[in-house]
Write an enzyme that holds these catalytic residues in place. Structure first.
Site, mmCIF file in Angstrom:
data_model
loop_
_atom_site.group_PDB
_atom_site.id
_atom_site.type_symbol
_atom_site.label_atom_id
_atom_site.label_comp_id
_atom_site.label_asym_id
_atom_site.label_seq_id
_atom_site.Cartn_x
_atom_site.Cartn_y
_atom_site.Cartn_z
ATOM 1 N N ASP A 243 44.761 38.361 31.898
ATOM 2 C CA ASP A 243 43.456 38.059 32.468
ATOM 3 C C ASP A 243 43.213 36.552 32.576
ATOM 4 O OD1 ASP A 243 40.638 39.076 33.139
ATOM 5 O OD2 ASP A 243 40.219 37.716 31.476
ATOM 6 N N GLU A 280 46.440 36.945 36.471
ATOM 7 C CA GLU A 280 45.247 36.777 37.300
ATOM 8 C C GLU A 280 44.923 35.292 37.260
ATOM 9 O OE1 GLU A 280 40.494 37.870 37.624
ATOM 10 O OE2 GLU A 280 41.493 37.810 35.682
ATOM 11 N N ASP A 305 43.679 37.218 45.181
ATOM 12 C CA ASP A 305 42.285 37.427 45.566
ATOM 13 C C ASP A 305 42.034 37.103 47.034
ATOM 14 O OD1 ASP A 305 41.224 38.406 43.225
ATOM 15 O OD2 ASP A 305 40.593 36.463 42.458
ATOM 16 N N ASP A 306 42.782 36.150 47.590
ATOM 17 C CA ASP A 306 42.515 35.747 48.979
ATOM 18 C C ASP A 306 42.733 36.906 49.949
ATOM 19 O OD1 ASP A 306 41.997 33.288 47.934
ATOM 20 O OD2 ASP A 306 43.380 32.180 49.231
ATOM 21 N N HIS A 308 42.206 40.098 49.245
ATOM 22 C CA HIS A 308 40.996 40.906 49.092
ATOM 23 C C HIS A 308 39.823 40.281 49.829
ATOM 24 C CE1 HIS A 308 37.034 41.370 47.162
ATOM 25 N NE2 HIS A 308 37.333 42.660 47.225
ATOM 26 N N HIS A 309 39.594 38.986 49.623
ATOM 27 C CA HIS A 309 38.437 38.323 50.234
ATOM 28 C C HIS A 309 38.494 38.401 51.760
ATOM 29 C CE1 HIS A 309 37.667 37.197 46.248
ATOM 30 N NE2 HIS A 309 37.932 35.894 46.281
ATOM 31 N N HIS A 374 38.576 46.144 39.727
ATOM 32 C CA HIS A 374 37.456 46.311 38.797
ATOM 33 C C HIS A 374 36.482 45.136 38.854
ATOM 34 C CE1 HIS A 374 40.130 43.769 36.368
ATOM 35 N NE2 HIS A 374 39.050 43.395 35.721
ATOM 36 N N ASP A 375 37.001 43.908 39.010
ATOM 37 C CA ASP A 375 36.114 42.743 39.092
ATOM 38 C C ASP A 375 35.244 42.799 40.346
ATOM 39 O OD1 ASP A 375 36.520 41.182 36.796
ATOM 40 O OD2 ASP A 375 38.427 40.440 37.568
ATOM 41 N N ASN A 379 31.403 43.276 39.383
ATOM 42 C CA ASN A 379 30.577 42.073 39.477
ATOM 43 C C ASN A 379 29.588 42.119 40.631
ATOM 44 O OD1 ASN A 379 31.756 40.870 37.251
ATOM 45 N ND2 ASN A 379 33.357 39.860 38.437
#
Length: 391
Positions: A243, A280, A305-306, A308-309, A374-375, A379
């Site tokens: 994490d 991560e 993450d990019d 996903h974004h 999950h984040d 969030n």
């Protein structure tokens, strides 16, 4: 009987409490203490300078929660059936995030084990468990753990996790554990009473940083490394997801993650199966998954993450906050081609340039991609999932 070793450089005396009796532990060099404790199933606690009993920082079993006594675990007592299991490679794998507490109504390893055939039918190749180390209370995400070596008792404790992993391997599924080494939870964190596990020299979003580079940090790093090895060796896990590695503040010449990469690779060689580490990271730094021989940290993969974004902003039209730079099919194309959208480009959310390009020498399978995780669900203000928002 077995010998208990404890690193506690702060107290001037340590007693081992078992069966209502207290026995002084013997001081060794460099802040270590030793004492004799019973075998598998023996309950014990540690008393520092005559204070209240505390659990063992390396306890493998906390049957009464993070504030209660520890219990001795002999890992040789469990009978494994996965002796022919040879692991699962990260490249090409399909990971399924599984939160033990919410995956079934019972919220246990044994109940989750009964649902694994469904995951096999879905095409999943490895289950990624959200953190299962002990934390305060019955329910939680698991990211506020305080007893890093103990398996959360309401899920089924040490043997429950072993039955789950053994059953997963019997079905051809690998098992990955999500681990948190960048902070500890607020409830049940007794480590500062034993030694300099935390440092005020660095701060994180959760408070003082884990002490990876200040006085006393040799043993703190060993604490982290031994914990990672424990999951892979004693519980037969196939990999770890680490994490928020950007919050591991380490100013040493050799970063903790590089040390971890070396130890996990060596363990995999001894066990005769591939073991992998997934980071991560918010840094968009390809050095995380660059080979150690080429000056990198040597991890096997990292979340991206990019991707996903870019998908989320383009599919939903949502462009507020950190989605500001990500809308449009051209951005999706860049994310899928280059892994990082911010690869030295301006980030409007950060107000600065961010990241660096991924060299052609790094294969695409180093990057773990997802439409939601999950984040990104947890969030959000309403916890909505993209499958409920879009057709």
């Amino acid at each position: 009987m077995s010998t208990l070793r404890l690193w506690a450089p702060l107290p001037s005396s340590v007693e081992l409490e078992t069966g209502g009796r207290r026995t002084p532990m013997t001081p060794q060099s460099d802040g270590w203490w030793t004492g004799e404790v019973g075998g598998h199933g023996t309950d014990y606690a540690l008393v520092l300078d005559g204070g209240e009993p505390r659990p063992d920082p390396r306890s493998a079993w906390q049957p009464d929660g993070v504030h209660g006594p520890s219990r001795v675990v002999d890992h040789g007592e469990f009978t494994w059936t996965d002796t022919t299991w040879r692991g699962v490679p990260l490249a090409g794998s399909v990971l399924y995030e599984l939160h033990v507490g919410t995956f079934t109504p019972e919220g246990t390893f044994d109940a989750a084990l009964e649902r694994l055939d469904h995951l096999v039918e879905l095409g999943v190749t490895a289950v990624e468990l959200l953190p299962c180390n002990a934390f305060a209370g019955r329910w939680g995400w698991g990211y506020d753990g305080v007893a890093w070596f103990a398996v959360h008792e309401p899920y089924g404790g040490p043997d429950g996790l072993k039955r789950f992993v053994d059953g997963a391997h019997a079905r051809g599924l690998g098992v990955v554990m999500d681990v948190v080494y960048n902070h500890l939870g607020p409830a049940g964190n007794y480590l500062p009473e034993f030694g300099p596990y935390l440092t005020e020299a660095h701060t994180t979003p959760w408070g003082p940083a884990v002490n990876l580079d200040r006085p006393g940090s040799d043993e703190v790093r060993r604490y982290v490394l031994d914990n990672a090895v424990m999951w892979l060796r004693d519980y037969h896990l196939d990999g770890l997801r680490i994490d928020a590695v950007h919050a591991l503040v380490d100013e040493r010449a050799t970063h903790l993650l590089e040390e971890l990469s070396v130890e996990v690779e060596a363990l995999g060689s001894r066990l005769g199966k591939p073991l992998f580490l997934i980071a991560e990271s918010d840094l968009n730094d390809p050095r995380t998954v660059t080979a150690r021989e080429a000056g990198g940290l040597g991890l096997d993969g990292q979340w991206t993450d990019d991707v996903h974004h870019a998908l989320h902003a383009t599919l939903t039209g949502e462009t507020a906050g950190y989605y500001g730079d990500f809308g449009g099919l051209d951005v999706v194309a860049k994310a899928l081609s280059d892994a990082f959208v911010h690869d030295g480009r301006w980030s409007s959310f950060r107000g600065r340039t961010h990241g660096r390009p991924v060299p052609p020498s790094i294969p695409g399978h180093r990057f773990v991609v997802y439409l939601q995780d999950h984040d990104q669900v947890g969030n959000r203000a309403t916890g909505d999932r993209i499958s409920a928002t879009l057709s």
